[in-house]
Design an enzyme around this catalytic site. Structure first.
Site, PDB file in Angstrom:
ATOM      1  N   ASP A   1      33.805  -7.623  27.380  1.00 15.33           N
ATOM      2  CA  ASP A   1      33.743  -8.179  28.738  1.00 15.33           C
ATOM      3  C   ASP A   1      34.962  -9.045  29.028  1.00 15.33           C
ATOM      4  O   ASP A   1      35.606  -8.896  30.066  1.00 15.33           O
ATOM      5  CB  ASP A   1      32.497  -9.057  28.913  1.00 15.33           C
ATOM      6  CG  ASP A   1      31.252  -8.278  29.270  1.00 15.33           C
ATOM      7  OD1 ASP A   1      31.368  -7.277  29.984  1.00 15.33           O
ATOM      8  OD2 ASP A   1      30.169  -8.703  28.850  1.00 15.33           O
TER       9      ASP A   1
ATOM     10  N   THR B   1      26.942  -3.848  29.775  1.00 14.71           N
ATOM     11  CA  THR B   1      27.478  -4.196  28.449  1.00 14.71           C
ATOM     12  C   THR B   1      26.579  -3.678  27.337  1.00 14.71           C
ATOM     13  O   THR B   1      27.050  -3.109  26.360  1.00 14.71           O
ATOM     14  CB  THR B   1      27.643  -5.723  28.319  1.00 14.71           C
ATOM     15  OG1 THR B   1      28.440  -6.192  29.399  1.00 14.71           O
ATOM     16  CG2 THR B   1      28.313  -6.087  27.009  1.00 14.71           C
TER      17      THR B   1
END
Length: 174
Positions: free
Chosen positions: A19, A96
């Site tokens: 991320d 994610t």
């Protein structure tokens, strides 16, 4: 399993690093092209953290542009906007958990654009779109976008079935 809550990710977690790296690349690239816009990234150290150009390796800066989009005429409603009025919101790696579990079809990059507190445009990038068809020569990834008073691009919407509703959910929420 429910939606990830802020703080669920450890600072040393692989998904958090993915991320942060994706966010750094996106924000640095946008800041290099548009130095006066405000960019707010989801992975900032504090909520609502505003980013400017970061120190990143030069190969992380993306300067490619889509000439087909740039050839379109800017709608009159947006022509008077100044760069300093624009806020860009970046979710660098939506999905994610799916990314780390190998469900690459569910991974997106989300970018929202606003000015004066009003939403103006949005971008959904699917970096792994067609990843299962790469052997057939299919192009990897696709970008879908929408701009107020201009329309949408990147796909052709199908008309909804007559007298029916379409409901969209995630893998984790019904």
């Amino acid at each position: 399993m429910g939606k990830e809550k802020e703080g669920d990710k450890s600072k040393n977690d692989f998904s958090t690093e993915a991320d942060r790296s994706a966010e750094t690349c996106i924000i640095s690239s946008l800041a290099s092209l548009f130095p006066s816009i405000t960019i707010i990234g989801e992975e900032g150290r504090e909520s609502g953290h505003t980013h400017k150009m970061c120190d990143v390796p030069p190969e992380w800066i993306i300067s490619d542009v889509d000439e087909a989009i740039l050839a379109k005429t800017c709608p009159p409603s947006l022509q008077t906007l100044a760069e300093k009025d624009i806020v860009v919101w970046v979710d660098p790696l939506d999905g994610t958990r799916e990314y780390t579990q190998g469900f690459l079809d569910h991974v997106t990059v989300l970018i929202g654009i606003s000015a004066h507190g009003k939403a103006l445009a949005g971008v959904i990038h699917q970096p792994f779109y067609n990843y299962q068809n790469k052997e057939s020569g299919a192009q990897l990834g696709r970008t879908i976008w929408g701009i107020q008073d201009l329309g949408v691009g990147g796909y052709t919407p199908n008309p909804p079935p007559a007298n029916k509703r379409i409901i969209t959910t995630t893998r984790y929420e019904s």
